[in-house]
Design an enzyme around this catalytic site. Sequence first.
Site, short mmCIF file in Angstrom:
data_model
loop_
_atom_site.label_atom_id
_atom_site.label_comp_id
_atom_site.label_asym_id
_atom_site.label_seq_id
_atom_site.Cartn_x
_atom_site.Cartn_y
_atom_site.Cartn_z
N GLN A 77 0.84 -1.20 0.00
CA GLN A 77 0.00 0.00 0.00
C GLN A 77 0.87 1.24 0.00
O GLN A 77 1.87 1.31 0.72
CB GLN A 77 -0.92 0.01 1.23
N ASN A 79 0.89 5.49 0.53
CA ASN A 79 0.18 6.63 1.10
C ASN A 79 0.97 7.91 0.83
O ASN A 79 2.20 7.88 0.68
CB ASN A 79 0.00 6.48 2.62
N HIS A 92 1.77 6.88 15.95
CA HIS A 92 0.79 5.90 15.49
C HIS A 92 1.46 4.55 15.22
O HIS A 92 2.61 4.50 14.80
CB HIS A 92 0.13 6.36 14.19
N LYS A 99 6.64 0.51 7.57
CA LYS A 99 6.51 1.66 6.67
C LYS A 99 7.88 2.10 6.17
O LYS A 99 8.82 2.24 6.96
CB LYS A 99 5.85 2.84 7.39
N HIS A 146 5.17 5.47 15.01
CA HIS A 146 5.80 6.39 14.07
C HIS A 146 5.12 7.75 14.13
O HIS A 146 3.91 7.85 14.30
CB HIS A 146 5.69 5.84 12.64
N TYR A 160 4.66 7.15 1.95
CA TYR A 160 4.82 5.92 2.73
C TYR A 160 4.55 4.71 1.82
O TYR A 160 3.53 4.66 1.15
CB TYR A 160 3.80 5.81 3.86
N ASP A 199 -4.64 13.10 18.13
CA ASP A 199 -3.28 12.84 18.58
C ASP A 199 -3.01 13.44 19.96
O ASP A 199 -2.27 12.86 20.77
CB ASP A 199 -2.27 13.39 17.57
#
Length: 211
Positions: A77, A79, A92, A99, A146, A160, A199
């Site tokens: 994936q 991002n 996170h 990543k 991260h 990412y 956050d």
Amino acid sequence: FVSTVSSVFVKLLCFAEKWNIEMAVERRVPEVEEIDGLEGARIIKPKVFPDTRGFFSETYNAVEWKEKLGFDQVLVQDNHSFSKYGVTRGMHAQPGMGKLVTVAVGRIYDVIVDARPDSSTFGKWKGVYLDATSRHALWVPDGCLHGFQVVSEEGAHVMYKCSGVYDSSTEYGIDPFDADLAIDWPLSDPATCIVSERDRSHPPFSTLRRS
């Protein structure tokens, strides 16, 4: 007013890209650098070919990276985020997802916190600067938290490549300004940073326990 702001933003991006081209350093083979004090974390330096037109960079090569760097992650994936100056994102973690983080425009201070219960570096953090000039990539191992902070005035475009597909039901976070973690952010006053309410509401690292 909107057109003026847009014009300024475009000029900043043009200046940043001109700087990136002029500062491009040739690298004909990819390189890897282990990050001391955080098990499995790496900085990967991809191939870069600058010339009078600009530059070309091979940002990822699954075959060559496996053979020459020992990097054999399957990445499934992609991002892309844009963040303004002063934005702090994190911390996170998405279980099952490592990543590979790079910066296309701008500069960030990128931080990893080891949240793997069986890791010898559990609870440790490391920070590195990533920018569009060096084109380095940071590998954030699965199980680590991260986050990053944007330190370039033009903001930052962050890319990412992920080893897992995002699942909101398993994601969790930790307060990026947790006093016990004591991450040494370049912009250290939370009141002057741009942080999402989500956050800001994350719990401290002490809520995580080794199994």
